[in-house]
Design a protein around this motif. Structure first.
Motif, PDB file in Angstrom:
ATOM      1  N   ARG A  42       0.931  -1.311  -0.025  1.00 43.84           N
ATOM      2  CA  ARG A  42       0.093   0.189  -0.036  1.00 43.84           C
ATOM      3  C   ARG A  42       0.815   1.371   0.071  1.00 43.84           C
ATOM      4  O   ARG A  42       0.270   2.330  -0.080  1.00 43.84           O
ATOM      5  CB  ARG A  42      -1.042   0.084   1.384  1.00 43.84           C
ATOM      6  CG  ARG A  42      -0.378  -0.088   2.643  1.00 43.84           C
ATOM      7  CD  ARG A  42      -1.122   0.114   3.778  1.00 43.84           C
ATOM      8  NE  ARG A  42      -1.921  -1.200   3.703  1.00 43.84           N
ATOM      9  CZ  ARG A  42      -3.180  -1.496   4.455  1.00 43.84           C
ATOM     10  NH1 ARG A  42      -3.673  -0.593   5.110  1.00 43.84           N
ATOM     11  NH2 ARG A  42      -3.447  -2.898   4.457  1.00 43.84           N
ATOM     12  N   ASP A  48       4.334  -3.341  -3.881  1.00 41.05           N
ATOM     13  CA  ASP A  48       3.263  -4.460  -4.389  1.00 41.05           C
ATOM     14  C   ASP A  48       3.615  -5.293  -5.305  1.00 41.05           C
ATOM     15  O   ASP A  48       3.405  -6.540  -5.408  1.00 41.05           O
ATOM     16  CB  ASP A  48       2.246  -3.374  -4.801  1.00 41.05           C
ATOM     17  CG  ASP A  48       0.842  -4.158  -4.679  1.00 41.05           C
ATOM     18  OD1 ASP A  48       0.594  -5.380  -3.841  1.00 41.05           O
ATOM     19  OD2 ASP A  48      -0.044  -3.863  -5.434  1.00 41.05           O
ATOM     20  N   GLU A 257      -1.942  -5.608  -3.192  1.00 39.77           N
ATOM     21  CA  GLU A 257      -2.505  -4.544  -2.632  1.00 39.77           C
ATOM     22  C   GLU A 257      -3.853  -4.147  -3.610  1.00 39.77           C
ATOM     23  O   GLU A 257      -4.913  -3.894  -2.961  1.00 39.77           O
ATOM     24  CB  GLU A 257      -1.791  -3.225  -2.761  1.00 39.77           C
ATOM     25  CG  GLU A 257      -2.555  -2.117  -2.347  1.00 39.77           C
ATOM     26  CD  GLU A 257      -3.014  -1.921  -0.853  1.00 39.77           C
ATOM     27  OE1 GLU A 257      -3.870  -0.991  -0.399  1.00 39.77           O
ATOM     28  OE2 GLU A 257      -2.725  -3.152   0.009  1.00 39.77           O
TER      29      GLU A 257
END
Length: 327
Positions: A42, A48, A257
């Protein structure tokens, strides 16, 4: 030189051995660090991106654990063990995400999603597998004008279809035998990639089927557009009153994410009796990952999930059987 003079090369060899051992320690720590950096998705697209390879991290961390044990690095043994367990529990969370439902009340709805690969040279075989699967809803991705003739058997087989053939790798086509009330093409980002929304009737109840293929998040800009498309779909789904099925090549693993945003914001989930972590892309590569998915909303449960064989694409198709959960 006297016989008592120590060989000049012994200290040098010892120094080299220590340096090699230290180098191995550094490499091991770097490998282990990917596990923890991938949990910070995030906070940045690169973090990610690292999150997608949980299956590989289990193996790497296990090897690091063996190496640390052999070297008697107790602190490294501890870090490696925690890393193995951390990745394993993330994967385990997606092993079974729904309970077995009562399948005697109604016939299961069969849904298929398949990234056929635009440059696939074996179009006939690919479409033959699609026909044999005999799904009630079929979602094909990366279809362009070169696929137009090959898709004709599906147009004949299924009474309803929507095609958005593209000259890039984001064409999409959906076919269904369910009664279709309406359909539309939605575009959520400046890349103008199509998402198909089909309003269907499933055993007397409204069902919205969404087929999509966001761009792979391989750079800062692409990752932004990827999240925007998934977020836009989540917003759309959150406002839909009836049952919803989302399918496609999401370029997202279950634990990244983008998938978290899609599930939390849209209310979608895997709701699958079978595991959703087996890889669907890159099965001939070390970096194989699960990025082709079917998610549901409003009491729909995936009772069975199977992956197709190799048919000339770099993806395996996913076929699921969906039933309504007991109230």
């Amino acid at each position: 030189m006297s016989d008592d003079t120590p060989p000049a090369d012994k200290p040098i060899l010892a120094k080299k051995a220590v340096t090699l051992g230290g180098l191995c320690d550094v490499i091991t720590l770097l490998a282990l660090s990917f596990t923890w950096l991938g949990s910070l998705g995030r906070y940045g697209w690169l973090f990610d991106l690292l999150s997608h390879f949980r299956l590989q991290y289990v193996i790497v961390c296990a090897l690091a654990l063996i190496y640390a044990w052999i070297r008697r690095r107790i602190w490294l043994v501890l870090i490696s063990l925690i890393s193995v367990l951390w990745n394993a529990q993330i994967i385990e969370a997606f092993h079974q995400t729904a309970e077995v439902a009562d399948t005697t009340r109604e016939k299961a709805l069969r849904v298929m999603t398949f990234n056929v690969l635009t440059e696939n040279k074996n179009q006939t075989s690919a479409i033959s597998h699609v026909m044999q699967t005999d799904a009630d809803i079929v979602c094909l991705l990366e279809v362009d004008d070169t696929w137009r003739a090959s898709l004709e058997p599906l147009r004949i087989k299924y009474p309803h279809h929507v095609e958005e053939l593209s000259d890039v790798n984001f064409g999409i086509a959906c076919y269904t035998r369910l009664p279709m009330k309406s359909s539309e093409v939605r575009r959520f980002t400046i890349w103008w990639l199509p998402t198909l929304v089909l309003n269907l009737d499933h055993l007397g109840r409204p069902l919205t089927f969404i087929g999509t293929h966001p761009i792979a998040p391989m750079s800062d800009q692409r990752a932004h557009e990827w999240r925007e498309q998934l977020s836009g779909i989540a917003t759309l789904v959150s406002g839909l009153p009836g049952e919803v099925i989302l399918a496609g090549d999401l370029n997202a693993t279950p634990w990244c994410e983008g998938m978290r945003l899609l599930r939390e914001k849209g209310g979608l989930d895997f709701r699958s009796v079978d595991p959703v972590w087996p890889p669907t892309w890159g099965l001939d590569l070390p970096m194989m990952i699960p990025i082709d998915h079917v998610l549901t909303k409003r009491g729909l449960t995936i009772q069975k999930r199977t992956l197709g064989p190799e048919t000339g694409s770099d993806h395996r198709y996913v076929t699921v059987e969906i039933v309504r959960s007991a109230p």
